[in-house]
Motif scaffolding. Structure first.
Motif, PDB file in Angstrom:
ATOM      1  N   ARG A 280      27.894   0.430 -25.266  1.00  0.00           N
ATOM      2  CA  ARG A 280      27.388  -0.795 -24.325  1.00  0.00           C
ATOM      3  C   ARG A 280      26.451  -0.192 -23.004  1.00  0.00           C
ATOM      4  NH1 ARG A 280      32.252  -4.816 -23.218  1.00  0.00           N
ATOM      5  NH2 ARG A 280      30.690  -6.611 -23.367  1.00  0.00           N
ATOM      6  N   ARG A 281      27.307   0.893 -22.513  1.00  0.00           N
ATOM      7  CA  ARG A 281      26.840   1.432 -21.345  1.00  0.00           C
ATOM      8  C   ARG A 281      25.408   2.206 -21.588  1.00  0.00           C
ATOM      9  NH1 ARG A 281      30.528   1.158 -16.788  1.00  0.00           N
ATOM     10  NH2 ARG A 281      28.765   1.707 -15.431  1.00  0.00           N
ATOM     11  N   GLY A 283      23.390   0.800 -23.518  1.00  0.00           N
ATOM     12  CA  GLY A 283      22.443  -0.308 -23.733  1.00  0.00           C
ATOM     13  C   GLY A 283      22.527  -1.270 -24.919  1.00  0.00           C
ATOM     14  N   LEU A 284      23.542  -0.963 -25.666  1.00  0.00           N
ATOM     15  CA  LEU A 284      23.646  -1.906 -26.762  1.00  0.00           C
ATOM     16  C   LEU A 284      24.392  -3.119 -26.402  1.00  0.00           C
ATOM     17  CD1 LEU A 284      23.670  -1.864 -30.138  1.00  0.00           C
ATOM     18  CD2 LEU A 284      26.030  -1.486 -29.930  1.00  0.00           C
ATOM     19  N   ASP A 285      23.640  -4.366 -27.036  1.00  0.00           N
ATOM     20  CA  ASP A 285      24.037  -5.786 -26.418  1.00  0.00           C
ATOM     21  C   ASP A 285      25.295  -5.964 -27.422  1.00  0.00           C
ATOM     22  OD1 ASP A 285      24.256  -8.236 -25.749  1.00  0.00           O
ATOM     23  OD2 ASP A 285      22.603  -8.977 -26.730  1.00  0.00           O
ATOM     24  N   VAL A 286      26.403  -6.022 -26.816  1.00  0.00           N
ATOM     25  CA  VAL A 286      27.736  -6.602 -27.399  1.00  0.00           C
ATOM     26  C   VAL A 286      28.134  -7.650 -26.401  1.00  0.00           C
ATOM     27  CG1 VAL A 286      30.060  -5.822 -28.184  1.00  0.00           C
ATOM     28  CG2 VAL A 286      28.401  -4.198 -28.366  1.00  0.00           C
ATOM     29  N   ALA A 287      28.287  -8.973 -27.041  1.00  0.00           N
ATOM     30  CA  ALA A 287      28.539 -10.045 -25.841  1.00  0.00           C
ATOM     31  C   ALA A 287      29.910 -10.362 -25.704  1.00  0.00           C
ATOM     32  CB  ALA A 287      28.071 -11.116 -26.932  1.00  0.00           C
ATOM     33  N   ALA A 288      30.874  -9.582 -26.548  1.00  0.00           N
ATOM     34  CA  ALA A 288      32.204  -9.612 -26.126  1.00  0.00           C
ATOM     35  C   ALA A 288      32.888  -8.677 -26.696  1.00  0.00           C
ATOM     36  CB  ALA A 288      32.800 -10.869 -26.390  1.00  0.00           C
ATOM     37  N   LEU A 289      33.807  -7.859 -26.160  1.00  0.00           N
ATOM     38  CA  LEU A 289      34.942  -6.691 -26.500  1.00  0.00           C
ATOM     39  C   LEU A 289      36.054  -6.978 -26.117  1.00  0.00           C
ATOM     40  CD1 LEU A 289      35.102  -3.928 -27.813  1.00  0.00           C
ATOM     41  CD2 LEU A 289      34.537  -3.038 -25.558  1.00  0.00           C
ATOM     42  N   VAL A 290      36.952  -6.901 -27.434  1.00  0.00           N
ATOM     43  CA  VAL A 290      38.308  -7.313 -27.172  1.00  0.00           C
ATOM     44  C   VAL A 290      39.146  -5.994 -27.845  1.00  0.00           C
ATOM     45  CG1 VAL A 290      40.341  -8.554 -27.929  1.00  0.00           C
ATOM     46  CG2 VAL A 290      38.094  -9.771 -27.533  1.00  0.00           C
ATOM     47  N   ALA A 291      40.016  -5.386 -27.174  1.00  0.00           N
ATOM     48  CA  ALA A 291      40.997  -4.442 -27.543  1.00  0.00           C
ATOM     49  C   ALA A 291      42.269  -5.378 -27.978  1.00  0.00           C
ATOM     50  CB  ALA A 291      41.392  -3.637 -26.576  1.00  0.00           C
ATOM     51  N   ALA A 292      42.279  -5.118 -29.422  1.00  0.00           N
ATOM     52  CA  ALA A 292      43.517  -5.939 -29.878  1.00  0.00           C
ATOM     53  C   ALA A 292      44.739  -5.073 -30.209  1.00  0.00           C
ATOM     54  CB  ALA A 292      43.277  -6.545 -31.358  1.00  0.00           C
ATOM     55  N   ARG A 331      39.148   6.997 -19.415  1.00  0.00           N
ATOM     56  CA  ARG A 331      37.653   6.934 -20.006  1.00  0.00           C
ATOM     57  C   ARG A 331      37.549   5.408 -19.905  1.00  0.00           C
ATOM     58  NH1 ARG A 331      38.835  11.190 -24.480  1.00  0.00           N
ATOM     59  NH2 ARG A 331      37.965  13.057 -23.545  1.00  0.00           N
ATOM     60  N   LEU A 332      38.257   4.583 -20.649  1.00  0.00           N
ATOM     61  CA  LEU A 332      37.819   3.151 -20.761  1.00  0.00           C
ATOM     62  C   LEU A 332      37.670   2.398 -19.349  1.00  0.00           C
ATOM     63  CD1 LEU A 332      37.569   0.467 -22.517  1.00  0.00           C
ATOM     64  CD2 LEU A 332      40.015   0.373 -22.418  1.00  0.00           C
ATOM     65  N   LEU A 333      38.668   2.798 -18.558  1.00  0.00           N
ATOM     66  CA  LEU A 333      38.474   2.311 -17.203  1.00  0.00           C
ATOM     67  C   LEU A 333      37.127   3.019 -16.248  1.00  0.00           C
ATOM     68  CD1 LEU A 333      42.053   2.548 -15.752  1.00  0.00           C
ATOM     69  CD2 LEU A 333      41.069   0.648 -16.805  1.00  0.00           C
ATOM     70  N   ALA A 334      36.955   4.103 -16.495  1.00  0.00           N
ATOM     71  CA  ALA A 334      35.635   4.668 -16.198  1.00  0.00           C
ATOM     72  C   ALA A 334      34.495   3.897 -16.420  1.00  0.00           C
ATOM     73  CB  ALA A 334      35.503   6.101 -16.158  1.00  0.00           C
ATOM     74  N   TRP A 335      34.440   3.743 -17.898  1.00  0.00           N
ATOM     75  CA  TRP A 335      33.175   2.896 -18.447  1.00  0.00           C
ATOM     76  C   TRP A 335      33.341   1.458 -18.272  1.00  0.00           C
ATOM     77  CZ3 TRP A 335      34.044   6.722 -22.926  1.00  0.00           C
ATOM     78  CH2 TRP A 335      33.402   7.876 -22.887  1.00  0.00           C
ATOM     79  N   PRO A 340      29.962  -3.914 -18.288  1.00  0.00           N
ATOM     80  CA  PRO A 340      30.587  -5.287 -19.005  1.00  0.00           C
ATOM     81  C   PRO A 340      32.040  -5.238 -19.215  1.00  0.00           C
ATOM     82  CG  PRO A 340      29.145  -3.806 -20.673  1.00  0.00           C
ATOM     83  CD  PRO A 340      29.151  -2.979 -19.206  1.00  0.00           C
ATOM     84  N   SER A 341      32.537  -6.384 -19.350  1.00  0.00           N
ATOM     85  CA  SER A 341      34.305  -6.533 -19.228  1.00  0.00           C
ATOM     86  C   SER A 341      34.679  -6.185 -20.721  1.00  0.00           C
ATOM     87  CB  SER A 341      34.377  -7.973 -18.839  1.00  0.00           C
ATOM     88  OG  SER A 341      34.053  -8.730 -19.971  1.00  0.00           O
ATOM     89  N   VAL A 342      35.879  -5.877 -20.604  1.00  0.00           N
ATOM     90  CA  VAL A 342      36.520  -5.718 -21.959  1.00  0.00           C
ATOM     91  C   VAL A 342      37.846  -6.415 -21.851  1.00  0.00           C
ATOM     92  CG1 VAL A 342      37.899  -3.982 -23.109  1.00  0.00           C
ATOM     93  CG2 VAL A 342      35.804  -3.260 -21.921  1.00  0.00           C
ATOM     94  N   GLU A 343      38.294  -7.158 -22.786  1.00  0.00           N
ATOM     95  CA  GLU A 343      39.366  -7.994 -22.813  1.00  0.00           C
ATOM     96  C   GLU A 343      40.550  -6.892 -23.411  1.00  0.00           C
ATOM     97  OE1 GLU A 343      40.839 -12.443 -24.018  1.00  0.00           O
ATOM     98  OE2 GLU A 343      38.757 -12.033 -24.223  1.00  0.00           O
ATOM     99  N   ALA A 344      41.736  -7.422 -23.141  1.00  0.00           N
ATOM    100  CA  ALA A 344      42.888  -6.969 -24.103  1.00  0.00           C
ATOM    101  C   ALA A 344      43.891  -7.983 -24.493  1.00  0.00           C
ATOM    102  CB  ALA A 344      43.384  -5.933 -23.309  1.00  0.00           C
ATOM    103  N   VAL A 345      44.463  -7.832 -25.511  1.00  0.00           N
ATOM    104  CA  VAL A 345      45.291  -9.106 -25.873  1.00  0.00           C
ATOM    105  C   VAL A 345      46.394  -8.715 -26.969  1.00  0.00           C
ATOM    106  CG1 VAL A 345      43.669 -11.025 -26.192  1.00  0.00           C
ATOM    107  CG2 VAL A 345      43.935  -9.612 -28.188  1.00  0.00           C
ATOM    108  N   THR A 346      47.458  -8.831 -27.009  1.00  0.00           N
ATOM    109  CA  THR A 346      48.612  -8.380 -27.721  1.00  0.00           C
ATOM    110  C   THR A 346      49.008  -9.470 -28.943  1.00  0.00           C
ATOM    111  OG1 THR A 346      49.893  -7.699 -25.721  1.00  0.00           O
ATOM    112  CG2 THR A 346      51.331  -8.234 -27.828  1.00  0.00           C
TER     113      THR A 346
END
Length: 450
Positions: A280-281, A283-292, A331-335, A340-346
């Motif tokens: 995504r950084r 330039g790829l268009d990903v409308a939502a990203l979730v870490a499951a 790394r995840l926090l740096a990027w 763009p936002s990243v969500e995390a769910v359990t």
């Protein structure tokens, strides 16, 4: 945040910088020889190349190997040279990477969920892409300088299988893999620890976090590094993570032009979700990203509260994600910072097994427990944000037959999915939770020249 550079302009020379210390920089060779930059940080590229606006369209009909070559070229092309990079990608990515929308779900809310099957390689898990790349890059960059290379890894299941498959029988290379005695499936243990040249498998009386701590300790030990180079195949190594960046580009080009794509990544050590965020950084268009994640992960709490509380992992149905202190967090926090936002769910075990059952009952399609964690998160994402998305792609991380015990729990049938390869009896070296025993192995000739 990391500066950006357009792929259409001449790229600066590839360098890596520590997430913890901006003055700590290194070349690709430095990073391969010193996996941890010190001060608790991880290596990231000093600049992020930017894709051209028509990049996805131009590569829509390319083979996966050709697409991957184009994505990683700004990172590795200058060091390896175009001919070597091309050969490396053709060798490393010589298996299919299909996107599957289970046919029988058409007309249901789940018809918009697709599974990117990243498990068609030799170890039947997504780690094949990264580890096959890493071993080949390492051999090219360091092989002339060092006749003996040790690839050291901790595994909660799938990394170890990919490492041993990638290293077995390669002249001058041995894999030393640590895995927890409890929590790795029988299929995974056979893949990791069956006897063969170039592989030393160590069964540890402890958790994955204990294995990972010993790997980090070995990598930081100057006396061991003087003895012979220690290279890490864990996702600590940025080469591994960069090798996974093409996944998101591949998913995007397999959808019709203009479709709004969400991606759900089953997540443990956070390398794969970090790779999507790097895409995504770029330039790829990903409308939502979730870490499951499963119940071990501290990430959902961190994103919700701002407080990081690592925890001791406990066994779950999605064992490869049983990680309470994930490697790739910095790394995840740096990027994520300024991007763009990243969500995390359990997703807990009850919901995981329920998703496996529901999907099989409705469509006949069998998910591994990790992919089922992703599927449940994708259902929830569509229920909440479906108006903003056209498709949600779940990264299918492993072949379901690798987890017969979980298939038994979910379906009452351990053979609901059959493993495509042979599974000889494992013969690991068994130790307690003992770093000195690991040190002795690393100082020995075990695994070389057998």
């Amino acid at each position: 945040s990391t500066p950006r550079v357009s792929m259409s302009s001449p790229s600066p020379k590839l360098e890596f910088v520590s997430t913890a210390d901006a003055s700590c920089r290194g070349s690709l060779r430095d990073v391969l020889l010193s996996a941890m930059p010190g001060k608790g940080g991880l290596w990231v590229p000093t600049h992020i190349p930017q894709i051209a606006p028509d990049f996805v369209e131009r590569h829509r009909d390319a083979s996966y190997a050709d697409l991957a070559e184009a994505v990683v070229a700004p990172y590795f092309g200058e060091v390896l040279g175009p001919a070597v990079l091309r050969q490396l990608c053709q060798e490393a990515f010589n298996f299919p990477v299909p996107l599957v929308f289970p046919e029988k779900l058409k007309g249901t809310p789940a018809e918009r969920i697709g599974v990117l099957e990243l498990f068609q390689g030799p170890s039947a898990a997504f780690k094949d892409f990264a580890v096959r790349t890493l071993v080949r890059v390492t051999a090219r960059v360091l092989g002339d300088e060092f006749p003996q290379l040790t690839v050291l890894a901790a595994t909660s299941g799938d990394t170890g299988a990919a490492v041993t498959e990638a290293c077995a029988g390669v002249p001058g290379v041995r894999a030393v893999v640590l895995y927890p005695r409890i929590g790795v499936s029988g299929v995974q243990e056979s893949q990791i620890a069956r006897p063969r040249p170039g592989v030393v498998a160590i069964s540890v009386d402890g958790t994955f976090d204990d294995c990972q701590a010993m790997v980090k300790r070995a990598l930081a030990d100057e006396s061991l590094r003087r003895h012979r180079p220690l290279l890490t195949a864990n996702s600590i190594n940025p080469v591994r993570l960069i090798a996974q960046v093409p996944f998101a580009f591949h998913a995007k080009r397999l959808l019709a032009r203009g479709r709004r794509m969400g991606i759900v990544v089953p997540s443990g050590n956070l390398g794969n979700v970090g790779a999507v965020q790097l895409a995504r950084r770029m330039g790829l268009d990903v409308a939502a990203l979730v870490a499951a994640t499963n119940t071990n992960s501290p990430l959902p709490d961190l994103f919700a509260t701002g407080e990081y509380r690592p925890r001791r992992a406990v066994p779950t149905a999605s064992n490869a994600m049983d990680i309470g202190d994930p490697n790739n967090l910095s790394r995840l926090l740096a990027w994520r910072d300024g991007g763009p936002s990243v969500e995390a769910v359990t997703v807990d075990d009850v919901a995981t097994l329920d998703a496996m059952r529901r999907v099989r009952d409705a469509s006949g399609y069998i998910l591994c427990p990790h992919s089922a964690v992703g599927w449940k998160a994708a259902e929830d994402l569509l229920a909440r944000d479906g108006a903003k998305l056209d498709d949600v792609i779940v990264f299918g991380t492993a072949h379901p037959a690798k987890f017969p015990d979980v298939l038994q729990q979910a379906f009452g049938d351990a053979n609901a999915s059959l493993f495509p390869g042979e599974l000889p009896a494992p013969a690991p070296l068994r130790i307690g939770n003992d770093f000195e025993a690991v040190r002795k192995v690393l100082e020995s000739e075990a695994g070389f020249g057998r």
